[in-house]
Scaffold this motif. Structure first.
Motif, PDB file in Angstrom:
ATOM      1  N   LYS A  47     -22.953  -9.296 -34.824  1.00  0.00           N
ATOM      2  CA  LYS A  47     -24.151  -8.449 -34.968  1.00  0.00           C
ATOM      3  C   LYS A  47     -25.400  -9.287 -35.254  1.00  0.00           C
ATOM      4  O   LYS A  47     -26.518  -8.798 -35.108  1.00  0.00           O
ATOM      5  N   GLN A  48     -25.212 -10.527 -35.695  1.00  0.00           N
ATOM      6  CA  GLN A  48     -26.345 -11.409 -36.004  1.00  0.00           C
ATOM      7  C   GLN A  48     -26.778 -12.247 -34.795  1.00  0.00           C
ATOM      8  O   GLN A  48     -27.727 -13.016 -34.889  1.00  0.00           O
ATOM      9  N   LEU A  49     -26.095 -12.080 -33.668  1.00  0.00           N
ATOM     10  CA  LEU A  49     -26.345 -12.925 -32.506  1.00  0.00           C
ATOM     11  C   LEU A  49     -26.956 -12.122 -31.363  1.00  0.00           C
ATOM     12  O   LEU A  49     -26.750 -10.909 -31.260  1.00  0.00           O
ATOM     13  N   SER A  50     -27.666 -12.810 -30.490  1.00  0.00           N
ATOM     14  CA  SER A  50     -28.198 -12.159 -29.295  1.00  0.00           C
ATOM     15  C   SER A  50     -27.073 -12.002 -28.275  1.00  0.00           C
ATOM     16  O   SER A  50     -26.019 -12.655 -28.378  1.00  0.00           O
ATOM     17  N   GLU A  51     -27.302 -11.152 -27.290  1.00  0.00           N
ATOM     18  CA  GLU A  51     -26.284 -10.950 -26.250  1.00  0.00           C
ATOM     19  C   GLU A  51     -25.966 -12.272 -25.541  1.00  0.00           C
ATOM     20  O   GLU A  51     -24.804 -12.577 -25.269  1.00  0.00           O
ATOM     21  N   ARG A  52     -27.003 -13.053 -25.277  1.00  0.00           N
ATOM     22  CA  ARG A  52     -26.806 -14.340 -24.603  1.00  0.00           C
ATOM     23  C   ARG A  52     -25.961 -15.296 -25.465  1.00  0.00           C
ATOM     24  O   ARG A  52     -25.075 -15.984 -24.958  1.00  0.00           O
ATOM     25  N   GLN A  53     -26.247 -15.334 -26.770  1.00  0.00           N
ATOM     26  CA  GLN A  53     -25.475 -16.195 -27.675  1.00  0.00           C
ATOM     27  C   GLN A  53     -24.011 -15.750 -27.740  1.00  0.00           C
ATOM     28  O   GLN A  53     -23.095 -16.576 -27.747  1.00  0.00           O
TER      29      GLN A  53
END
Length: 198
Positions: A47-53
């Motif tokens: 939940k702390q990450l972007s979709e790309r990450q």
């Protein structure tokens, strides 16, 4: 930096799920055993990450993990079991699909109905504390999102490409206009309580 293990040298599988809150789609769980010495500074609660990450980490986890597995429980089973039991059932299914049997399970959350004979510990916010649980959260989330994108092709009115089945105003409006699909969870409140959005 997240912790690599609870007890060093023990073969631990981190377990997490995605999709407890949506109105539609499966609940998906993952189990991950990371190799000794594994480290990635980017690894964190999905939940702390972007979709790309998340996608970048998914590829690395699936390539580098000592073992990983993903399992899904469909809406009909969620309705039969209830969402908590369905979530932990999905975790147990994922553990059972690992290439080898882990010695211990690190479970994200505070409740777990163990269908395995493997000892476990529940860890609240475990996906922000242990690398293996964070890795499992990333696999569960990315695999579930992929499933919802495929379902969106069949049912484009509900906006699952954006909301992934979660309750949004557009999703509620689509249910009111077109009715529920076979992928909606009948045990959930599918029609909006207008006060929530006014």
């Amino acid at each position: 930096m997240l912790k690599a293990w609870k007890i060093k040298g023990r073969r631990e599988a981190g377990c997490d799920e995605a999709g407890r809150g949506p109105l539609a789609g499966p609940v998906v769980a993952a189990a991950v055993v990371l190799p000794e010495g594994y480290s990635n500074a980017l690894l964190n609660d999905s939940k702390q990450l972007s979709e790309r990450q998340r996608e970048q980490l998914r590829q690395e986890i699936e390539r580098e993990a000592a073992a990983w597995a993903v399992a899904a429980v469909p809406p009909q089973e969620i309705d039969r079991l209830n969402i908590l039991h369905a979530s932990t059932h999905a975790m147990c299914l994922a553990v059972g699909q690992l290439a080898f049997k882990p010695q211990f399970l690190l479970i994200d959350g505070n409740r777990f109905y163990n269908e395995t004979d493997i000892p476990y510990e529940c860890i609240v916010k475990g996906d922000a504390k242990y690398m293996s649980i964070a890795a499992a959260s990333i696999l569960a989330k990315t695999h579930r999102d992929e499933m919802m994108l495929r379902l969106h092709q069949q049912y484009p009115h509900y906006g699952w490409d954006r909301n992934k089945g979660y309750p949004t105003l557009q999703h509620y409006n689509a249910i009111e206009q077109y009715g529920p699909t076979p992928y909606h969870r009948r045990s959930f409140t599918l029609y909006r309580q207008h006060s929530l959005f006014e």
